[in-house]
Design a protein around this motif. Structure first.
Motif, PDB file in Angstrom:
ATOM      1  N   LYS A   1      -4.454  -0.244  -2.595  1.00 32.37           N
ATOM      2  CA  LYS A   1      -5.120   0.979  -2.175  1.00 32.37           C
ATOM      3  C   LYS A   1      -6.165   0.663  -1.110  1.00 32.37           C
ATOM      4  CE  LYS A   1      -4.616   2.706  -6.907  1.00 32.37           C
ATOM      5  NZ  LYS A   1      -5.329   3.184  -8.110  1.00 32.37           N
TER       6      LYS A   1
ATOM      7  N   GLN B   1       0.845  -1.199   0.000  1.00 29.94           N
ATOM      8  CA  GLN B   1       0.000   0.000   0.000  1.00 29.94           C
ATOM      9  C   GLN B   1       0.881   1.250   0.000  1.00 29.94           C
ATOM     10  OE1 GLN B   1      -3.488   0.179   2.661  1.00 29.94           O
ATOM     11  NE2 GLN B   1      -2.933   2.294   3.116  1.00 29.94           N
TER      12      GLN B   1
ATOM     13  N   THR C   1     -13.021   5.070   0.466  1.00 26.72           N
ATOM     14  CA  THR C   1     -12.092   4.374   1.368  1.00 26.72           C
ATOM     15  C   THR C   1     -12.760   3.791   2.608  1.00 26.72           C
ATOM     16  OG1 THR C   1     -11.556   6.478   2.443  1.00 26.72           O
ATOM     17  CG2 THR C   1     -10.142   5.787   0.636  1.00 26.72           C
TER      18      THR C   1
END
Length: 244
Positions: free
Chosen positions: A65, A59, A176
């Protein structure tokens, strides 16, 4: 084909748009997900701490991600044998937008698999199967005779024309992570019939996630059971319209 009443259950308000009624599209839509199932590894053979460290390193390098796991834990998703990614959702009411989404989702899945294969024990990791199209959480909603608000949904307001119950929490997917607002004990939201009627229309109804509602409400009623309820209401209403 001629009909006395039409129901738009397309999920994208296609019929309503073609008929010339107004719809709303947010500039930033909830991300989509391509459901998939993984195989080719033995979960018990994967070292948890090493994999978590590996995923963090990847990441940091930009190879993985946060949206690849809806903001969740990479290891937990791997153990579930599914990559529950978040994919940027363009305007899927157009063929171009739909194609862009499907291509991006498959590229994302391929990228993650290729990264994971670098880890010891995942050399033979592969996608066992995946859905033939992405799950689109949000595209367009109609501008209806009434727009159900978030405050009303969370309070369990009962309208004069309430026709069905909902039960799901606000569940808005963000790039996210996931924004959840659970219903308080004893609260059972209702949705008014007027949310199923495009503003100023006659003989056309909508069902499913495209009903007239604020975005947070859409995130709660887009799931299967509430969509089935709207379909039942719209179907019965259309039958009565046709007969009377």
């Amino acid at each position: 084909i001629e009909t006395k009443c039409l129901i738009d259950a397309t999920g994208d308000a296609n019929a309503v748009s073609l008929a010339g009624f107004k719809v709303e599209k947010r500039q930033t839509l909830q991300p989509a997900t391509l459901i998939n199932n993984l195989d080719g590894f033995i979960p018990q053979n994967i070292d948890k701490e090493k994999f978590i460290a590996f995923a963090k390193e990847q990441q940091d390098l930009g190879n993985l991600k946060k949206e690849d796991t809806q903001g969740g834990n990479y290891y937990d998703h791997l153990m579930a044998k599914r990559i529950s990614m978040h994919i940027y959702c363009p305007d899927t009411t157009t063929s171009e937008g739909k194609s862009e989404l499907e291509i991006n989702a498959r590229q994302t899945l391929n990228r993650i698999i290729n990264v994971y294969r670098q880890f010891n024990g995942l050399e033979n990791l592969h996608v066992k199967d995946f859905a033939f199209e992405c799950g689109v959480r949000e595209s367009a909603t109609v501008i209806g005779e009434y727009k159900t608000t978030t405050a009303e949904y969370l309070s369990g307001k009962v309208y004069k024309d309430s026709v069905w119950y909902a039960y799901y929490p606000i569940d808005e997917h963000l790039p996210t992570g996931i924004k959840k607002i659970h219903l308080e004990d004893g609260i059972t939201p209702t949705i008014p019939y007027s949310s199923l009627i495009p503003k100023g229309s006659k003989r056309i109804l909508v069902a499913g996630k495209i009903i007239s509602a604020e975005p947070d409400v859409t995130s709660a009623i887009r799931v299967q059971a509430p969509c089935m309820a709207t379909g039942q209401v719209a179907g019965v209403s259309a039958a009565l319209c046709s007969k009377k």
